[in-house]
Scaffold this motif. Structure first.
Motif, PDB file in Angstrom:
ATOM      1  N   UNK A 227      37.702 -16.119  13.393  1.00  0.00           N
ATOM      2  CA  UNK A 227      38.070 -18.782  13.278  1.00  0.00           C
ATOM      3  C   UNK A 227      37.256 -19.662  13.036  1.00  0.00           C
ATOM      4  N   UNK A 228      37.809 -20.525  12.692  1.00  0.00           N
ATOM      5  CA  UNK A 228      36.960 -21.747  12.872  1.00  0.00           C
ATOM      6  C   UNK A 228      36.937 -22.873  13.302  1.00  0.00           C
ATOM      7  N   UNK A 229      36.340 -23.100  14.069  1.00  0.00           N
ATOM      8  CA  UNK A 229      36.044 -24.297  14.995  1.00  0.00           C
ATOM      9  C   UNK A 229      36.010 -25.340  14.273  1.00  0.00           C
ATOM     10  N   UNK A 230      35.651 -25.625  13.255  1.00  0.00           N
ATOM     11  CA  UNK A 230      35.948 -26.658  12.297  1.00  0.00           C
ATOM     12  C   UNK A 230      37.270 -26.825  12.162  1.00  0.00           C
ATOM     13  N   UNK A 231      37.638 -26.212  11.636  1.00  0.00           N
ATOM     14  CA  UNK A 231      39.368 -27.192  11.106  1.00  0.00           C
ATOM     15  C   UNK A 231      39.199 -27.730  12.234  1.00  0.00           C
ATOM     16  N   UNK A 232      39.844 -26.884  13.468  1.00  0.00           N
ATOM     17  CA  UNK A 232      40.215 -26.976  14.770  1.00  0.00           C
ATOM     18  C   UNK A 232      40.205 -28.430  15.199  1.00  0.00           C
ATOM     19  N   UNK A 233      39.320 -28.694  15.777  1.00  0.00           N
ATOM     20  CA  UNK A 233      38.670 -29.904  15.664  1.00  0.00           C
ATOM     21  C   UNK A 233      39.333 -31.004  14.700  1.00  0.00           C
ATOM     22  N   UNK A 234      39.284 -30.562  13.182  1.00  0.00           N
ATOM     23  CA  UNK A 234      38.872 -31.781  12.535  1.00  0.00           C
ATOM     24  C   UNK A 234      40.202 -32.301  12.348  1.00  0.00           C
ATOM     25  N   UNK A 235      41.813 -30.915  12.739  1.00  0.00           N
ATOM     26  CA  UNK A 235      42.212 -30.944  12.245  1.00  0.00           C
ATOM     27  C   UNK A 235      43.997 -30.800  13.543  1.00  0.00           C
ATOM     28  N   UNK A 236      43.824 -30.128  14.642  1.00  0.00           N
ATOM     29  CA  UNK A 236      44.401 -30.286  15.227  1.00  0.00           C
ATOM     30  C   UNK A 236      43.867 -31.080  16.503  1.00  0.00           C
ATOM     31  N   UNK A 237      44.417 -32.497  15.717  1.00  0.00           N
ATOM     32  CA  UNK A 237      44.070 -33.349  16.562  1.00  0.00           C
ATOM     33  C   UNK A 237      45.350 -34.500  17.185  1.00  0.00           C
ATOM     34  N   UNK A 238      45.640 -35.077  18.802  1.00  0.00           N
ATOM     35  CA  UNK A 238      46.016 -35.776  18.434  1.00  0.00           C
ATOM     36  C   UNK A 238      46.730 -36.436  17.163  1.00  0.00           C
ATOM     37  N   UNK A 239      45.883 -37.525  16.832  1.00  0.00           N
ATOM     38  CA  UNK A 239      46.207 -38.223  15.377  1.00  0.00           C
ATOM     39  C   UNK A 239      47.511 -37.467  14.923  1.00  0.00           C
ATOM     40  N   UNK A 240      47.009 -36.922  14.659  1.00  0.00           N
ATOM     41  CA  UNK A 240      47.425 -36.020  13.178  1.00  0.00           C
ATOM     42  C   UNK A 240      48.914 -35.828  14.198  1.00  0.00           C
ATOM     43  N   UNK A 241      49.097 -35.286  15.383  1.00  0.00           N
ATOM     44  CA  UNK A 241      50.428 -34.904  15.466  1.00  0.00           C
ATOM     45  C   UNK A 241      51.260 -36.327  16.045  1.00  0.00           C
ATOM     46  N   UNK A 242      50.430 -37.296  16.204  1.00  0.00           N
ATOM     47  CA  UNK A 242      51.067 -38.305  15.983  1.00  0.00           C
ATOM     48  C   UNK A 242      51.932 -39.083  14.455  1.00  0.00           C
ATOM     49  N   UNK A 243      50.603 -38.592  13.600  1.00  0.00           N
ATOM     50  CA  UNK A 243      51.349 -39.102  12.122  1.00  0.00           C
ATOM     51  C   UNK A 243      52.084 -38.420  12.210  1.00  0.00           C
ATOM     52  N   UNK A 244      52.159 -37.217  12.425  1.00  0.00           N
ATOM     53  CA  UNK A 244      53.575 -36.406  11.711  1.00  0.00           C
ATOM     54  C   UNK A 244      54.417 -36.843  12.753  1.00  0.00           C
ATOM     55  N   UNK A 265      47.363 -31.326   7.473  1.00  0.00           N
ATOM     56  CA  UNK A 265      48.477 -30.872   8.153  1.00  0.00           C
ATOM     57  C   UNK A 265      48.646 -30.313   9.694  1.00  0.00           C
ATOM     58  N   UNK A 266      48.848 -30.280   9.841  1.00  0.00           N
ATOM     59  CA  UNK A 266      48.841 -29.251  11.229  1.00  0.00           C
ATOM     60  C   UNK A 266      49.276 -27.534  11.437  1.00  0.00           C
ATOM     61  N   UNK A 267      50.213 -27.718  10.071  1.00  0.00           N
ATOM     62  CA  UNK A 267      51.034 -26.166   9.590  1.00  0.00           C
ATOM     63  C   UNK A 267      49.551 -25.511   9.093  1.00  0.00           C
ATOM     64  N   UNK A 268      49.019 -25.916   7.315  1.00  0.00           N
ATOM     65  CA  UNK A 268      47.923 -25.125   7.237  1.00  0.00           C
ATOM     66  C   UNK A 268      46.542 -24.783   8.366  1.00  0.00           C
ATOM     67  N   UNK A 269      46.571 -26.050   8.872  1.00  0.00           N
ATOM     68  CA  UNK A 269      45.112 -25.482   9.666  1.00  0.00           C
ATOM     69  C   UNK A 269      45.227 -24.080  10.771  1.00  0.00           C
ATOM     70  N   UNK A 270      46.513 -24.116  11.671  1.00  0.00           N
ATOM     71  CA  UNK A 270      46.299 -23.129  12.280  1.00  0.00           C
ATOM     72  C   UNK A 270      46.586 -22.178  11.351  1.00  0.00           C
ATOM     73  N   UNK A 271      46.531 -21.411  10.043  1.00  0.00           N
ATOM     74  CA  UNK A 271      46.725 -21.076   9.424  1.00  0.00           C
ATOM     75  C   UNK A 271      45.168 -20.495   8.893  1.00  0.00           C
ATOM     76  N   UNK A 272      44.220 -20.886   8.619  1.00  0.00           N
ATOM     77  CA  UNK A 272      44.077 -21.361   8.024  1.00  0.00           C
ATOM     78  C   UNK A 272      42.552 -20.690   8.574  1.00  0.00           C
TER      79      UNK A 272
END
Ligand SMILES: *[C@@H]1O[C@H](CO)[C@@H](O)[C@H](O)[C@H]1NC(C)=O
Ligand SMILES: *[C@@H]1O[C@H](CO)[C@@H](O)[C@H](O)[C@H]1NC(C)=O
Ligand SMILES: *[C@@H]1O[C@H](CO)[C@@H](O)[C@H](O)[C@H]1NC(C)=O
Ligand SMILES: *[C@@H]1O[C@H](CO)[C@@H](O)[C@H](O)[C@H]1NC(C)=O
Ligand SMILES: *[C@@H]1O[C@H](CO)[C@@H](O)[C@H](O)[C@H]1NC(C)=O
Ligand SMILES: [Cu+2]
Length: 368
Positions: A227-244, A265-272
Motif C-alpha cells: 500500500x502506498x499512502x503517498x499516492x492516494x494522498x497525492x492523486x486520489x483527490x477531489x481536484x483530480x476527480x473534478x478535473x476528470x 490520473x485516477x486510473x493509474x493511481x489505484x493500480x499503483x
C-alpha cells in the motif's frame, strides 16, 4: 442535430423530454440494444456503503472463483482456477485494450463478465461494488477496503526492506515507496496465491503486436501487497476527480483518467497504490480490488456520458482512439461497430452493445 446542454435550462428540458418519451429517441444508431426493464436493473454501490454482511458475501464469492477449477486448457495458459481464467484473458488482451479507443468499453464488458460469473458460478446475489477512490484515500489502512478485517480485501503486506523493492514509478514519475511489499498476513486473502509474474511494460513498445513470450509462465507465490499512502494522498483527490469530470471531449476524458502532462490520473493511481501486482499492465487482475477499481472507472465514464447522452454515448463525442495499446502498432480507429473480444470468457460484441448503461446486457446503474 447537436444540442448544447451547457445551461441549466437546457438540462431541465432534456430531462423532461427523456421522462415523457415513450418511444426510443431518434438519434439511436441501428443495432443499439433495448432499454432494460426497470425490474432487471441492478445497482452497483460503493464498497464502504455495503453492510458487513454484504461485503462478506462479495468476498466469499471471489474466494469461490479462486477455488473453482479453470475452464481453460491448462496446457495453453497454465490456469488452475476459474479466477485465473479472468487473469489470463486480461494478459492476453492487454496489448489491444489499454490507452486507446476500446479501453473503457472493453473493461466495462470484462468486469461485467466477472460479475456474471460471481452470480452464476458462485451464488452471489448482489451487484459488483465499486471503490470510492476519494472517500478512502485519507487512510488506506483504516479503510473498509484494506483494514484487514474479515470484511476487507485483507490489509497491507508485511513490510519488506526498501532496498529490496523496485523504485516506485507512476506514469513516468518517481514516487515514495509503499509501506508493505510482502504477502498479506491476515484477512480473507491470506491464503490466496498468485501465479503470473509482472510483465515488463516496455514490451508494449514492441511493434510486433503478439503477446509477450512467457506471458503465461506460472510460479505460485503468496499474495503480496504494497500500500502506498503517498499516492492516494497525492492523486486520489477531489481536484483530480473534478478535473476528470469537467473534461469536454472523450479524448480529454481518457487522457485525464490516465495521465496528462505527467500528472497521474485516477486510473493509474489505484493500480499503483496497491503495489506491483495491480501496478502491472498485464497481470493486474490478480489483485482482487482490481474489479472494484474498474467499476469505479466504469462509473466515472457512465457519469461523464450522462452529462450529454446524445453526444457522449452514441454521438460524435463517444469514442476516441484506435484498437492497439498506445496505437502500437498503428491500427484503425475504434467505432461503434468495432468488435470487442474477451476470449473464452464470453461472446464477442460490438461496442454499440456495450457503450450505453441500462441497455441490452448492461442492466445496471450506479447508486450516485
Ligand atoms: C487470446 O487471444 C486469442 C486471439 O485473439 C483468442 O483466440 C484466445 O481465445 C484468447 N485467450 C484468452 C484466454 O483470452
Ligand atoms: C524492462 O525492459 C527494458 C527494455 O528491455 C529494460 O531496460 C528494463 O530494465 C526492464 N525493466 C525491468 C524491471 O526488468
Ligand atoms: C507454464 O508455466 C511454466 C513454468 O513457468 C512455463 O515454463 C511454461 O512455458 C508455461 N506455459 C505456457 C503455455 O505459457
Ligand atoms: C518461483 O518462485 C520462487 C519464490 O517464490 C523462486 O524462488 C523460484 O526461483 C521461482 N521459480 C521459477 C522457475 O521462476
Ligand atoms: C482516426 O481518428 C483521428 C482523430 O479523430 C482522425 O484524425 C483520423 O483521421 C482517423 N483515422 C481514420 C482512418 O479515420
Ligand atoms: Cu486492464
Amino acid at each position: 442535430m447537436r444540442l448544447s446542454f451547457s445551461s441549466f435550462g437546457a438540462l431541465l428540458s432534456l430531462a423532461t423530454t427523456l421522462v415523457s418519451a415513450s418511444v426510443e429517441p431518434s438519434h439511436l444508431p441501428a443495432g443499439a440494444p433495448k432499454v432494460c426493464h426497470p425490474h432487471l436493473m441492478k445497482v452497483r454501490r460503493e464498497w464502504g456503503d455495503l453492510s458487513r454482511r454484504e461485503r462478506r458475501k462479495y468476498i466469499d464469492a471471489v474466494l469461490c472463483l479462486q477455488h473453482r477449477p479453470s475452464q481453460l486448457d491448462h496446457a495453453l495458459y497454465n490456469t488452475t482456477t476459474r479466477y485465473e481464467d479472468f487473469v489470463v484473458a486480461h494478459i492476453n488482451a492487454t496489448r489491444h485494450v489499454h490507452r486507446n479507443g476500446v479501453f473503457l468499453s472493453w473493461h466495462r464488458g470484462y468486469i461485467a463478465l466477472f460479475e456474471r460469473s460471481l452470480l452464476s458460478e458462485c451464488g452471489y446475489d448482489g451487484a459488483l461494488p465499486y471503490w470510492g477512490w476519494v472517500k478512502h484515500a485519507k487512510n488506506l489502512e483504516a479503510s473498509p477496503l484494506f483494514d484487514g478485517s474479515d470484511y476487507s480485501f485483507s490489509g497491507n503486506g508485511v513490510p519488506t526492506p526498501p532496498e529490496s523493492k523496485p523504485p516506485c514509478v507512476i506514469v513516468g514519475r518517481p514516487c515514495p515507496l509503499g509501506t508493505g511489499g510482502g504477502c498479506v498476513p491476515t484477512g480473507p486473502f491470506k491464503d490466496y496465491q498468485i501465479g503470473y509474474a509482472p510483465i515488463n511494460m516496455s514490451v508494449i513498445l514492441d511493434p510486433n503486436p503478439g503477446i509477450p513470450a512467457n506471458a503465461f509462465a506460472y510460479n505460485r507465490t503468496c499474495f503480496p501487497r504494497d500500500l502506498n499512502q503517498a499516492i492516494a494522498t497525492q492523486y486520489q483527490t477531489r481536484a483530480n476527480e473534478r478535473r476528470l469530470m469537467s473534461t469536454e471531449t472523450i479524448a480529454a476524458f481518457q487522457d485525464v483518467l490516465d495521465s496528462r502532462v505527467g500528472l497521474a490520473g485516477l486510473h493509474p493511481a489505484a493500480h499503483v497504490l496497491t503495489g506491483p501486482v495491480n501496478g502491472n499492465f498485464f497481470a493486474s487482475p490478480q489483485e482482487p480490488t482490481f474489479f472494484l477499481h474498474h467499476a469505479a472507472v466504469d462509473r466515472a465514464w457512465a457519469r461523464w456520458q450522462a452529462r450529454d447522452r446524445r453526444g457522449r454515448v452514441y454521438g460524435d463525442n463517444a469514442l476516441f482512439g484506435t484498437v492497439t495499446t498506445m496505437n502500437i502498432p498503428p491500427s484503425a480507429n475504434a467505432t461503434l461497430d468495432t468488435l470487442l473480444s474477451w476470449g473464452p470468457l464470453g461472446d464477442p460484441r460490438p461496442i454499440v452493445d456495450v457503450i450505453a448503461l441500462g441497455r441490452g446486457s448492461y442492466c445496471y446503474r450506479y447508486d450516485y
